[in-house]
Write a protein that holds these residues in place. Structure first.
Motif, short mmCIF file in Angstrom:
data_model
loop_
_atom_site.label_atom_id
_atom_site.label_comp_id
_atom_site.label_asym_id
_atom_site.label_seq_id
_atom_site.Cartn_x
_atom_site.Cartn_y
_atom_site.Cartn_z
N SER A 1 8.17 24.75 -1.01
CA SER A 1 8.41 23.45 -1.64
C SER A 1 9.86 23.00 -1.50
O SER A 1 10.20 21.87 -1.84
N HIS A 2 10.73 23.88 -0.99
CA HIS A 2 12.13 23.50 -0.80
C HIS A 2 12.45 23.05 0.62
O HIS A 2 13.58 22.74 0.93
N ALA A 3 11.44 23.05 1.50
CA ALA A 3 11.69 22.60 2.88
C ALA A 3 12.02 21.10 2.87
O ALA A 3 11.52 20.37 2.02
N TYR A 4 12.85 20.67 3.81
CA TYR A 4 13.32 19.28 3.73
C TYR A 4 12.23 18.21 3.84
O TYR A 4 12.34 17.16 3.21
N PRO A 5 11.12 18.46 4.62
CA PRO A 5 10.07 17.42 4.63
C PRO A 5 9.47 17.19 3.24
O PRO A 5 9.13 16.06 2.89
N SER B 1 -2.99 8.16 14.61
CA SER B 1 -4.34 7.83 14.14
C SER B 1 -4.40 7.83 12.61
O SER B 1 -5.36 7.32 12.03
N GLN B 2 -3.41 8.41 11.97
CA GLN B 2 -3.35 8.42 10.49
C GLN B 2 -2.63 7.19 9.94
O GLN B 2 -2.31 7.14 8.76
N HIS B 3 -2.31 6.24 10.83
CA HIS B 3 -1.66 4.99 10.42
C HIS B 3 -0.33 5.20 9.72
O HIS B 3 -0.09 4.68 8.63
N VAL B 4 0.53 6.01 10.34
CA VAL B 4 1.87 6.19 9.76
C VAL B 4 2.70 4.94 10.07
O VAL B 4 2.49 4.26 11.07
N ALA B 5 3.65 4.63 9.17
CA ALA B 5 4.52 3.47 9.38
C ALA B 5 5.86 3.91 9.94
O ALA B 5 6.65 3.09 10.42
N LEU B 6 6.13 5.22 9.83
CA LEU B 6 7.41 5.76 10.31
C LEU B 6 7.17 7.17 10.82
O LEU B 6 6.44 7.94 10.19
N GLN C 1 9.81 8.74 -2.40
CA GLN C 1 8.94 8.18 -3.44
C GLN C 1 9.79 7.59 -4.58
O GLN C 1 9.51 6.50 -5.06
N GLU C 2 10.82 8.36 -4.97
CA GLU C 2 11.69 7.90 -6.05
C GLU C 2 12.48 6.67 -5.64
O GLU C 2 12.58 5.69 -6.40
N LEU C 3 13.04 6.72 -4.43
CA LEU C 3 13.92 5.63 -4.00
C LEU C 3 13.14 4.33 -3.76
O LEU C 3 13.65 3.25 -4.01
N LEU C 4 11.91 4.45 -3.25
CA LEU C 4 11.15 3.25 -2.91
C LEU C 4 10.23 2.80 -4.04
O LEU C 4 9.70 1.69 -4.00
N GLY C 5 10.01 3.68 -5.01
CA GLY C 5 9.11 3.35 -6.10
C GLY C 5 7.70 3.12 -5.60
O GLY C 5 7.02 2.16 -5.97
N ARG C 6 7.25 3.96 -4.71
CA ARG C 6 5.97 3.77 -4.03
C ARG C 6 5.39 5.12 -3.71
O ARG C 6 6.13 6.07 -3.46
N LYS C 7 4.10 5.26 -3.69
CA LYS C 7 3.48 6.53 -3.28
C LYS C 7 3.76 6.76 -1.79
O LYS C 7 3.45 5.91 -0.95
N VAL C 8 4.36 7.92 -1.48
CA VAL C 8 4.70 8.25 -0.10
C VAL C 8 4.06 9.58 0.27
O VAL C 8 4.13 10.54 -0.51
N THR C 9 3.41 9.65 1.43
CA THR C 9 2.89 10.92 1.93
C THR C 9 3.59 11.26 3.24
O THR C 9 3.60 10.44 4.16
N VAL C 10 4.21 12.46 3.29
CA VAL C 10 4.82 12.89 4.54
C VAL C 10 3.89 13.88 5.21
O VAL C 10 3.55 14.92 4.65
N LEU C 11 3.47 13.52 6.41
CA LEU C 11 2.54 14.32 7.21
C LEU C 11 3.36 15.16 8.18
O LEU C 11 3.89 14.62 9.15
N THR C 12 3.50 16.46 7.94
CA THR C 12 4.39 17.26 8.78
C THR C 12 3.62 18.04 9.83
O THR C 12 2.67 18.75 9.52
N ARG C 13 4.02 17.89 11.10
CA ARG C 13 3.44 18.67 12.20
C ARG C 13 4.59 19.35 12.91
O ARG C 13 5.12 18.84 13.89
N ALA C 14 5.00 20.50 12.38
CA ALA C 14 6.13 21.21 12.98
C ALA C 14 5.67 22.56 13.49
O ALA C 14 4.79 23.18 12.91
N GLU C 15 6.22 22.99 14.60
CA GLU C 15 5.95 24.34 15.08
C GLU C 15 7.11 24.84 15.93
O GLU C 15 7.83 24.05 16.53
N LYS D 1 0.84 -1.21 0.00
CA LYS D 1 0.00 0.00 0.00
C LYS D 1 0.87 1.26 0.00
O LYS D 1 2.06 1.19 0.31
N PRO D 2 0.29 2.43 -0.32
CA PRO D 2 1.05 3.69 -0.22
C PRO D 2 1.53 3.90 1.22
O PRO D 2 0.86 3.48 2.17
N LEU D 3 2.69 4.57 1.35
CA LEU D 3 3.29 4.75 2.67
C LEU D 3 2.88 6.08 3.29
O LEU D 3 2.85 7.11 2.61
N MET D 4 2.57 6.04 4.60
CA MET D 4 2.35 7.27 5.35
C MET D 4 3.53 7.47 6.29
O MET D 4 3.87 6.56 7.05
#
Lengths: 254, 428
Positions: A81-85, A124-129, A93-107, A60-63
């Protein structure tokens, strides 16, 4: 001055050697990979990531969750769009060949104990990492070391208990900030906690220090243009190296 | 870089040679002017076994290590003890400070009573306090300078440190209360608090030695277990918890009062020595693993889970044991009359140790300047070696100056006392 130039040149040559290049650019131009390169052991995967591996196996796509302070907001870059997240999402996405979504919560001002409250929503968003950038705010506010270490241990165990892996990103480096703040005890504690909990660390401090030492990054730029270029370069490299370390960690597993 | 190295070595040698010359001059002066007195004093000391060169020597060594460790981007701090085991120069410094404080002030206690001894100790405390405030002033100047010249938004989080400049009415008050102390300003407040309580400790140790040691140990264990510590401003606690670190200081003081003689320790020597060697080797291996992850794989997970975190704030028992093992072996392997200690090139180390407060204070300033140089001007390896050697030379030079000044002052007082005993017309 001449001596410094000579040293920078030597280092640049030493680091340009493909044998020590940290990651290979698969789809990006090779010169970007070369510009970002650091000694391989600096970004070597020190631990395996069993939970992320299991998530990969489902197909499945990665969260991926990312919690952090100002630097994870991409302060100083020319466009969001240049921030590291964001770069991490693209590169992973490129390295794993898989749809990846990065959920950023920074403050800004998010110390390790405060970050604990952010994990619930993330899990609760079922992140794997969970990529956890921490230590900077704690050192600035002078948080008690044992409270800092305790929070990291608690956070790591909490995320692991929910079936996700953790990757800790340590403090960012500039000689100017190292002059007025004593980061060493926080870095030490962070690394010890990571070691004790078998968690991988992205050594941002060492990476950025290598960039400063080899003249690739000037933390005190002349004018906005150089400042943007600098911040974009550092954020781009961190995203790339971080993605490389995660991918290498998955490979180590198999 | 090679040129840098040569220049650095030359500079270093120059200052060393200068140090020697000064020492010879000092020796000559004292030999000519104080010959009878000095000899008598030396004989008296030898008879009492009072002066142990090792105390000054190893304290001097700790001061040099503290200086090097306080320069973050310096590869020269590879030689310091913290890279080879759990404990570092702080333990040596605190223990020997207790040891020599007990020796120095017990003389006043015996001769002049508790009131005068207390006054002497508090005078020292005051000197330490003033030094701490001077360091704070230097730090404030540094932060104000950085705030004015460094404005990279990438580091906006870090630059929150300058917020303290926005409310000086609170910050300065907190600094005066020793609750606000930025980078590398943590040892002196510990020392101030320990010395502040020292009149009571000294008085107790002179009467009920084992009772005081027991109380100190109980406080150490309780503070560690129950997280008793003093708070700092705006958040956090003291980096060196005075309630736990006092144990090492009191132990040092107790050793100082028993004149470093422990018959029971000598009897157990052959039993303790192998254990100490084993412990030091194991901790050296683990400490090496912090730098070389390759070695870390050989450290069992179970052991890691057991020992980490090694808590510096509360003087972790592993650090304490490491210091004990080290102190035991050094005491055994390097006797007080060892020729290593009187070897000429090492004399500056001993002289630094004799004037520890002044040398410690100047070393904090020097490490600050050295760091500034490495950040702002040049951070090459040659530069690192140069600032380390120059820093040490300045420390040694200053120590020799103090040595000379104290002798000159004593001489002047002696002659004034002589003049005062003569009938004279009036006072100036």
């Amino acid at each position: 001055m001449t001596r410094r130039l000579l040293l920078a040149l030597l280092l640049a040559f030493g680091l340009a050697d493909p044998a020590v290049a940290g990651v290979g650019g698969r789809s990006s131009p090779a010169d970007t990979a070369e510009a970002c390169a650091v000694p391989a052991e600096m970004v070597a995967p020190s631990q395996t990531m069993p939970r992320l591996t299991a998530a990969m196996a489902t197909g499945k796509p990665l969260m991926v969750g990312l919690v952090g302070s100002s630097s994870s907001l991409g302060r100083g870059v020319s466009s969001p769009s240049h921030a590291y997240p964001v770069m991490l999402e693209k590169d992973l996405q490129e390295l794993l060949g898989r749809k990846v979504t990065v959920l950023t919560r920074a403050e800004s001002g998010l110390t390790a104990p405060l970050a604990l409250a952010r994990f619930d929503e993330m899990l609760s968003q079922h992140v794997a990492l969970v990529v956890w950038e921490t230590g900077t705010t704690d050192a600035v506010s002078g948080l008690a070391l044992d409270r800092f270490g305790q929070a990291i241990g608690d956070g790591v165990r909490m995320v692991q208990a929910h079936g996700a892996d953790v990757l800790l990103v340590d403090i960012q480096y500039s000689p100017q900030t190292a002059m007025v703040l004593n980061f060493d005890p926080y870095l030490d504690y962070l690394h010890r906690e990571a070691e004790a909990n078998d968690v991988m660390v992205f050594h941002r401090w060492d990476v950025m220090r290598a960039y400063v030492d080899s003249g690739r990054f000037n933390p005190a730029p002349d004018g906005a243009q150089e400042q943007f270029r600098n911040a974009d370069f550092v954020n781009g490299c961190i995203g790339r190296l971080l993605a490389g370390q995660i991918a290498a960690g998955l490979k180590r597993q198999n | 870089m090679t040129i840098g190295l040569i220049v650095a070595t030359r500079r270093g040698c120059g200052s060393f040679a200068e140090g020697f010359r000064r020492k010879q001059v000092v020796t000559k002066i004292s030999a000519q002017d104080h010959l009878p007195g000095t000899t008598a004093a030396v004989q008296q000391n030898v008879a009492k076994g009072a002066r142990d060169i090792r105390v000054d020597f190893f304290r001097g060594m700790a001061l040099i290590f503290i200086f090097l460790d306080h320069i973050p981007d310096n590869n020269m701090n590879w030689i310091t003890i913290r890279n080879f085991g759990f404990s570092d120069a702080t333990e040596i410094f605190v223990f020997i400070s207790g040891y020599s404080a007990a020796k120095a002030y017990s003389r006043y206690l015996e001769r002049d009573g508790i009131l005068f001894a207390t006054a002497r100790i508090l005078k020292r405390c005051w000197q330490l306090y003033v030094t701490q405030l001077l360091l704070f002033l230097a730090f404030t100047a540094q932060v104000a300078y950085t705030a004015a010249h460094f404005s990279n938004p990438m580091f906006s989080e870090e630059m929150n440190i300058v917020n303290f400049l926005n409310e000086p009415h609170v910050t300065i008050l907190q600094a005066l209360l020793l609750r606000f102390r930025p980078a590398n300003m943590d040892i002196l407040p510990l020392y101030i608090v320990l010395l502040g309580g020292f009149p009571l400790i000294l008085w107790g140790l002179a009467r009920l030695r084992w009772m005081v040691l027991l109380l100190s140990a109980v406080l150490y264990l309780a503070a560690g277990a129950l997280h008793w510590n003093l708070s700092t401003w705006p958040d956090g606690v003291w980096l060196f918890n005075p309630f736990t670190w006092q144990f090492l200081f009191v132990l040092g003081a107790a050793c100082g009062l028993s004149r470093g003689e422990f018959p029971w320790l000598v009897r157990l020597q052959s039993f303790i020595a192998p254990l100490a060697v084993l412990y030091l080797s194991a901790s050296c291996f683990i400490a090496m693993g912090w730098r070389f992850p390759l070695l870390q794989r050989w450290v069992p997970d179970l052991l890691e889970a057991l020992i980490y975190p090694i808590d510096k704030t509360n003087l972790d028992v592993l650090r304490l044991l490491h210091f004990f093992a080290l102190a035991f072996l050094v005491r055994w392997l390097i006797p007080a009359n060892s020729r290593l200690l009187t070897w000429r090139p090492l004399h500056p180390v001993e002289i630094c140790g004799q004037h520890s407060l002044e040398i410690f204070s100047i070393s904090i300033f020097l490490s600050f300047l050295a760091h500034l140089w490495l950040v702002e001007v040049n951070d090459s390896l040659g530069s690192q070696l140069s600032v380390s050697l120059i820093g040490f030379s300045v420390m040694a030079g200053f120590a020799y100056y103090l040595h000379w000044y104290h002798q000159a002052e004593r001489k002047s007082q002696a002659s004034r006392a002589g003049a005062a005993s003569l009938p004279s017309g009036g006072t100036p």
